[in-house]
Design an enzyme around this catalytic site. Sequence first.
Site, PDB file in Angstrom:
ATOM      1  N   ILE A 230       0.819  -1.220   0.000  1.00  0.00           N
ATOM      2  CA  ILE A 230       0.000   0.000   0.000  1.00  0.00           C
ATOM      3  C   ILE A 230       0.856   1.275   0.000  1.00  0.00           C
ATOM      4  CG2 ILE A 230      -0.304   0.266   2.513  1.00  0.00           C
ATOM      5  CD1 ILE A 230      -3.341   0.803   1.849  1.00  0.00           C
TER       6      ILE A 230
ATOM      7  N   ASN B  32      -3.110   0.988  15.531  1.00  0.00           N
ATOM      8  CA  ASN B  32      -3.653   0.534  16.815  1.00  0.00           C
ATOM      9  C   ASN B  32      -4.106   1.766  17.597  1.00  0.00           C
ATOM     10  OD1 ASN B  32      -1.236   1.492  18.086  1.00  0.00           O
ATOM     11  ND2 ASN B  32      -0.255  -0.378  17.371  1.00  0.00           N
TER      12      ASN B  32
ATOM     13  N   GLY C 139       3.188  -5.034  10.919  1.00  0.00           N
ATOM     14  CA  GLY C 139       2.328  -5.189   9.745  1.00  0.00           C
ATOM     15  C   GLY C 139       2.299  -3.946   8.869  1.00  0.00           C
TER      16      GLY C 139
ATOM     17  N   ASP D  42       1.007  -1.080   9.436  1.00  0.00           N
ATOM     18  CA  ASP D  42       1.319   0.119  10.225  1.00  0.00           C
ATOM     19  C   ASP D  42       2.834   0.384  10.203  1.00  0.00           C
ATOM     20  OD1 ASP D  42       0.950   2.213  11.987  1.00  0.00           O
ATOM     21  OD2 ASP D  42       0.413   0.969  13.708  1.00  0.00           O
TER      22      ASP D  42
ATOM     23  N   THR E 286      -7.137  -8.089   9.369  1.00  0.00           N
ATOM     24  CA  THR E 286      -6.921  -9.488   8.943  1.00  0.00           C
ATOM     25  C   THR E 286      -5.505  -9.995   9.207  1.00  0.00           C
ATOM     26  OG1 THR E 286      -6.285  -8.977   6.655  1.00  0.00           O
ATOM     27  CG2 THR E 286      -8.639  -9.236   7.116  1.00  0.00           C
TER      28      THR E 286
ATOM     29  N   VAL F 153      -2.572  -9.301  12.495  1.00  0.00           N
ATOM     30  CA  VAL F 153      -2.433  -9.611  13.924  1.00  0.00           C
ATOM     31  C   VAL F 153      -3.790  -9.632  14.641  1.00  0.00           C
ATOM     32  CG1 VAL F 153      -1.372  -8.802  16.069  1.00  0.00           C
ATOM     33  CG2 VAL F 153      -0.146  -8.577  13.932  1.00  0.00           C
ATOM     34  N   TYR F 154      -4.757  -8.830  14.165  1.00  0.00           N
ATOM     35  CA  TYR F 154      -6.048  -8.754  14.854  1.00  0.00           C
ATOM     36  C   TYR F 154      -6.953  -9.960  14.581  1.00  0.00           C
ATOM     37  CZ  TYR F 154      -5.162  -4.063  16.744  1.00  0.00           C
ATOM     38  OH  TYR F 154      -4.662  -2.982  17.435  1.00  0.00           O
TER      39      TYR F 154
HETATM   40  P1  ADP Z   1      -4.346  -5.590  11.982  1.00  0.00           P
HETATM   41  O1  ADP Z   1      -3.720  -5.338  13.310  1.00  0.00           O
HETATM   42  O2  ADP Z   1      -5.449  -4.597  11.648  1.00  0.00           O
HETATM   43  O3  ADP Z   1      -4.726  -7.013  11.770  1.00  0.00           O
HETATM   44  P2  ADP Z   1      -1.965  -5.925  10.287  1.00  0.00           P
HETATM   45  O4  ADP Z   1      -1.040  -4.860   9.830  1.00  0.00           O
HETATM   46  O5  ADP Z   1      -1.423  -7.002  11.145  1.00  0.00           O
HETATM   47  O6  ADP Z   1      -3.196  -5.153  10.947  1.00  0.00           O
HETATM   48  O7  ADP Z   1      -2.624  -6.581   9.029  1.00  0.00           O
HETATM   49  C1  ADP Z   1      -3.606  -5.997   8.208  1.00  0.00           C
HETATM   50  C2  ADP Z   1      -3.410  -6.469   6.779  1.00  0.00           C
HETATM   51  O8  ADP Z   1      -2.382  -5.690   6.165  1.00  0.00           O
HETATM   52  C3  ADP Z   1      -2.973  -7.920   6.655  1.00  0.00           C
HETATM   53  O9  ADP Z   1      -3.774  -8.549   5.661  1.00  0.00           O
HETATM   54  C4  ADP Z   1      -1.517  -7.828   6.205  1.00  0.00           C
HETATM   55  O10 ADP Z   1      -1.138  -8.910   5.381  1.00  0.00           O
HETATM   56  C5  ADP Z   1      -1.546  -6.550   5.403  1.00  0.00           C
HETATM   57  N1  ADP Z   1      -0.270  -5.857   5.153  1.00  0.00           N
HETATM   58  C6  ADP Z   1       0.911  -5.956   5.808  1.00  0.00           C
HETATM   59  N2  ADP Z   1       1.840  -5.145   5.243  1.00  0.00           N
HETATM   60  C7  ADP Z   1       1.227  -4.518   4.203  1.00  0.00           C
HETATM   61  C8  ADP Z   1       1.637  -3.585   3.196  1.00  0.00           C
HETATM   62  N3  ADP Z   1       2.869  -3.085   3.171  1.00  0.00           N
HETATM   63  N4  ADP Z   1       0.720  -3.171   2.271  1.00  0.00           N
HETATM   64  C9  ADP Z   1      -0.557  -3.645   2.297  1.00  0.00           C
HETATM   65  N5  ADP Z   1      -1.007  -4.523   3.204  1.00  0.00           N
HETATM   66  C10 ADP Z   1      -0.128  -4.974   4.139  1.00  0.00           C
END
Ligand code: ADP
Length: 173
Positions: free
Chosen positions: A11, A24, A32, A34, A122, A124-125
Amino acid sequence: MTVLEAVLGDITKVAVDGIVNAANSGLLGGGGVDGAIHRAAGPGLLAECRDIARRLGGCPAGEAVVSAGYNLPCKKVIHTVGPVWRGGGAGEPERLGSCYRKSLLLAREEGLETVAFPNISTGVYGYPKDLAAETAVRAVKAALPEVPEITRVVFVCFDMENYRLYQNLLENR
Ligand code: ADP
């Protein structure tokens, strides 16, 4: 008409006016998506998030706040806090839907016309990917009449499973 599309990728690299961060509630960065957004944006983003957190006391699940984009290619980052999955009976679908709706309303307020979302909650949450994708697409479609200036909404999927789910849902729109 607003275009809804699914792409597979990172993204932080998508060419849109605003990207949404799955933050968070403390707004102080994390792992992730974030972590990826903070790394790509540079330290200015964390400083602004600290300020917002100090002013507002953080951000509850289902709500959204906005910051600048710093070194990212986008103008703004919308930070929304997804629900932690607790089995589905604790208001998770409403909160997740609210993340998408509030993010779009804030994007409109900021004058953004193109917005990219990650698959909120989708990672860690622990939200089941199929249920999260259905709620995400439903919530975005339901909010579109409230945000007529938004021309394009991109669901940025980081894994093949999510990408296939979104492709299927968007084919049937
Ligand atoms: P949450 O705590 O809301 O679950 P995460 O960051 O752990 O947030 O994951 C949310 C989604 O973002 C997951 O599907 C993960 O695979 C995805 N994700 C991780 N890194 C990126 C990135 N650089 N660009 C887009 N999506 C990502």
